[in-house]
Design a protein around this motif. Sequence first.
Motif, PDB file in Angstrom:
ATOM      1  N   SER A 222      43.829  32.965  33.103  1.00 50.75           N
ATOM      2  CA  SER A 222      43.977  32.712  34.533  1.00 50.75           C
ATOM      3  C   SER A 222      43.913  31.215  34.797  1.00 50.75           C
ATOM      4  CB  SER A 222      42.851  33.396  35.310  1.00 50.75           C
ATOM      5  OG  SER A 222      42.699  32.838  36.598  1.00 50.75           O
ATOM      6  N   PRO A 223      44.953  30.623  35.407  1.00 49.13           N
ATOM      7  CA  PRO A 223      44.900  29.193  35.728  1.00 49.13           C
ATOM      8  C   PRO A 223      43.749  28.838  36.663  1.00 49.13           C
ATOM      9  CG  PRO A 223      47.141  30.034  35.931  1.00 49.13           C
ATOM     10  CD  PRO A 223      46.256  31.223  35.762  1.00 49.13           C
ATOM     11  N   VAL A 224      43.428  29.751  37.581  1.00 48.39           N
ATOM     12  CA  VAL A 224      42.336  29.488  38.522  1.00 48.39           C
ATOM     13  C   VAL A 224      40.995  29.503  37.799  1.00 48.39           C
ATOM     14  CG1 VAL A 224      41.130  30.358  40.567  1.00 48.39           C
ATOM     15  CG2 VAL A 224      43.629  30.390  40.488  1.00 48.39           C
ATOM     16  N   GLU A 249      28.299  29.186  39.723  1.00 47.65           N
ATOM     17  CA  GLU A 249      28.744  30.375  38.995  1.00 47.65           C
ATOM     18  C   GLU A 249      28.805  31.588  39.926  1.00 47.65           C
ATOM     19  OE1 GLU A 249      26.028  30.593  35.748  1.00 47.65           O
ATOM     20  OE2 GLU A 249      26.905  28.862  34.720  1.00 47.65           O
ATOM     21  N   SER A 250      27.883  31.670  40.875  1.00 47.98           N
ATOM     22  CA  SER A 250      27.902  32.783  41.827  1.00 47.98           C
ATOM     23  C   SER A 250      29.171  32.753  42.667  1.00 47.98           C
ATOM     24  CB  SER A 250      26.663  32.737  42.724  1.00 47.98           C
ATOM     25  OG  SER A 250      25.483  32.911  41.967  1.00 47.98           O
ATOM     26  N   LEU A 251      29.518  31.573  43.182  1.00 47.78           N
ATOM     27  CA  LEU A 251      30.739  31.452  43.965  1.00 47.78           C
ATOM     28  C   LEU A 251      31.975  31.692  43.098  1.00 47.78           C
ATOM     29  CD1 LEU A 251      29.853  28.349  46.159  1.00 47.78           C
ATOM     30  CD2 LEU A 251      30.296  30.670  46.995  1.00 47.78           C
ATOM     31  N   GLY A 252      31.961  31.121  41.894  1.00 47.21           N
ATOM     32  CA  GLY A 252      33.092  31.309  40.996  1.00 47.21           C
ATOM     33  C   GLY A 252      33.310  32.775  40.661  1.00 47.21           C
ATOM     34  N   MET A 253      32.215  33.481  40.317  1.00 47.14           N
ATOM     35  CA  MET A 253      32.332  34.901  39.989  1.00 47.14           C
ATOM     36  C   MET A 253      32.791  35.713  41.192  1.00 47.14           C
ATOM     37  SD  MET A 253      31.959  35.945  36.919  1.00 47.14           S
ATOM     38  CE  MET A 253      31.605  37.674  37.241  1.00 47.14           C
ATOM     39  N   PHE A 254      32.290  35.384  42.364  1.00 50.56           N
ATOM     40  CA  PHE A 254      32.676  36.140  43.556  1.00 50.56           C
ATOM     41  C   PHE A 254      34.179  36.052  43.785  1.00 50.56           C
ATOM     42  CE2 PHE A 254      33.644  36.702  47.988  1.00 50.56           C
ATOM     43  CZ  PHE A 254      32.904  37.814  48.340  1.00 50.56           C
ATOM     44  N   TYR A 255      34.707  34.815  43.816  1.00 51.35           N
ATOM     45  CA  TYR A 255      36.128  34.662  44.129  1.00 51.35           C
ATOM     46  C   TYR A 255      37.028  35.080  42.963  1.00 51.35           C
ATOM     47  CZ  TYR A 255      34.920  32.667  48.583  1.00 51.35           C
ATOM     48  OH  TYR A 255      34.439  32.515  49.857  1.00 51.35           O
ATOM     49  N   ALA A 256      36.568  34.901  41.731  1.00 48.58           N
ATOM     50  CA  ALA A 256      37.357  35.386  40.590  1.00 48.58           C
ATOM     51  C   ALA A 256      37.430  36.908  40.598  1.00 48.58           C
ATOM     52  CB  ALA A 256      36.762  34.882  39.279  1.00 48.58           C
ATOM     53  N   GLY A 259      39.990  38.040  42.926  1.00 43.15           N
ATOM     54  CA  GLY A 259      41.297  37.442  42.680  1.00 43.15           C
ATOM     55  C   GLY A 259      41.853  37.892  41.346  1.00 43.15           C
ATOM     56  N   ASP A 260      42.033  36.938  40.415  1.00 45.49           N
ATOM     57  CA  ASP A 260      42.620  37.261  39.115  1.00 45.49           C
ATOM     58  C   ASP A 260      41.782  38.255  38.323  1.00 45.49           C
ATOM     59  OD1 ASP A 260      44.866  35.760  39.500  1.00 45.49           O
ATOM     60  OD2 ASP A 260      44.251  34.091  38.216  1.00 45.49           O
ATOM     61  N   GLY A 261      40.498  38.337  38.624  1.00 53.02           N
ATOM     62  CA  GLY A 261      39.645  39.281  37.915  1.00 53.02           C
ATOM     63  C   GLY A 261      40.102  40.722  38.051  1.00 53.02           C
ATOM     64  N   SER A 281      47.162  25.457  41.966  1.00 55.28           N
ATOM     65  CA  SER A 281      47.440  24.699  43.189  1.00 55.28           C
ATOM     66  C   SER A 281      46.869  25.388  44.427  1.00 55.28           C
ATOM     67  CB  SER A 281      48.950  24.507  43.369  1.00 55.28           C
ATOM     68  OG  SER A 281      49.602  25.765  43.483  1.00 55.28           O
ATOM     69  N   GLN A 282      46.353  26.606  44.259  1.00 61.57           N
ATOM     70  CA  GLN A 282      45.797  27.375  45.381  1.00 61.57           C
ATOM     71  C   GLN A 282      44.418  27.893  44.984  1.00 61.57           C
ATOM     72  OE1 GLN A 282      48.768  30.376  46.190  1.00 61.57           O
ATOM     73  NE2 GLN A 282      50.371  28.861  46.576  1.00 61.57           N
ATOM     74  N   MET A 283      43.427  26.999  45.029  1.00 57.22           N
ATOM     75  CA  MET A 283      42.081  27.321  44.589  1.00 57.22           C
ATOM     76  C   MET A 283      41.256  27.914  45.732  1.00 57.22           C
ATOM     77  SD  MET A 283      42.092  26.460  41.405  1.00 57.22           S
ATOM     78  CE  MET A 283      40.346  26.430  40.979  1.00 57.22           C
ATOM     79  N   PRO A 284      40.186  28.672  45.409  1.00 61.33           N
ATOM     80  CA  PRO A 284      39.263  29.127  46.450  1.00 61.33           C
ATOM     81  C   PRO A 284      38.710  27.946  47.238  1.00 61.33           C
ATOM     82  CG  PRO A 284      38.791  30.205  44.360  1.00 61.33           C
ATOM     83  CD  PRO A 284      39.805  29.134  44.071  1.00 61.33           C
ATOM     84  N   ALA A 285      38.372  28.192  48.502  1.00 63.47           N
ATOM     85  CA  ALA A 285      37.985  27.096  49.393  1.00 63.47           C
ATOM     86  C   ALA A 285      36.773  26.325  48.892  1.00 63.47           C
ATOM     87  CB  ALA A 285      37.719  27.647  50.790  1.00 63.47           C
TER      88      ALA A 285
END
Length: 299
Positions: A222-224, A249-256, A259-261, A281-285
């Motif tokens: 996943s590019p993100v 890591e909490s924010l990363g895991m939540f949005y992943a 999303g691609d997860g 080019s379209q990352m979580p906020a």
Amino acid sequence: MTYETLRYEVEDRILTLTLNRPEQLNAFTVQMANDLEAAFTRASEDDEVGAVIVTGEGRAFCAGMDLSVGGNVFGLDESQRPTLEDLYARFEDPAIADGVRDTGGRVTLAIHACKKPVIAAINGPAVGIGATMTLAMDIRMASEKARIGFVFGRLGIVMEACSSWFLPRIVGLQQAMEWIYTADILDPQEALRGGLVRSVHPPDTLMADARALARRFVDGRSPVATAIVRQMLLRNSAQPHPLEAHRIESLGMFYASIGDGKEGVAAFLEKRPPEFPGKASQMPAFFEAWTKVDPGSSS
């Protein structure tokens, strides 16, 4: 977009950035700094790029700063007398940005901010900025013909390109101090023993080996998620407490996970290769807020 001192070539989601002043052994200039900074900023947002390889045209990677130019060879404005306060309060002021700030540092900050994995394929001599620019890259692979030198002591100058931040993190403080104090030229095996390079390769297989590794960073990834974990590793390891890593890591895991997860889990259960829809080019906020650096802050 074209560059005066580089080639920017994308093939099968791998960008090869080639330093292209072979007659000058790819010696570094202010123009090369500008080109590299622009190229890494472009690559970071280019969804056709999954990973970056940096190498040199001809027999050298980069022979350091071009000392043949007139005036201040480092491109600095000798009429100024900057203070520490200037580097906070006036960080983006053109007089400071162009006349005082280290050109190599502008390049390595752009590499550090890049959302893509970066491999240095060190094909020949890499000294001064030619060595320190690679420290911001994720992996350093060296040809048997590579020679690497942190030679500031021979010129009566100091470390640059943010290397006083990167080098001790890569090889440890004691090794970094020895190499900086002695200003020795390292052969590839010494660089390997010291932990500076990942591996040493025959000259004729270096680029193929680098591309093979880059493929492993790109295929089925996943590019993100890659962009987030690259910044996690670069930033969180320097935090004073693991709680800061936990927040990100909490924010990363939540949005992943939303999303691609979802595609990753589905592909695993269906026993097929994943086709991740996310784009770097379209990352979580939260990513922009987290990675934004305030030049007026000492934190």
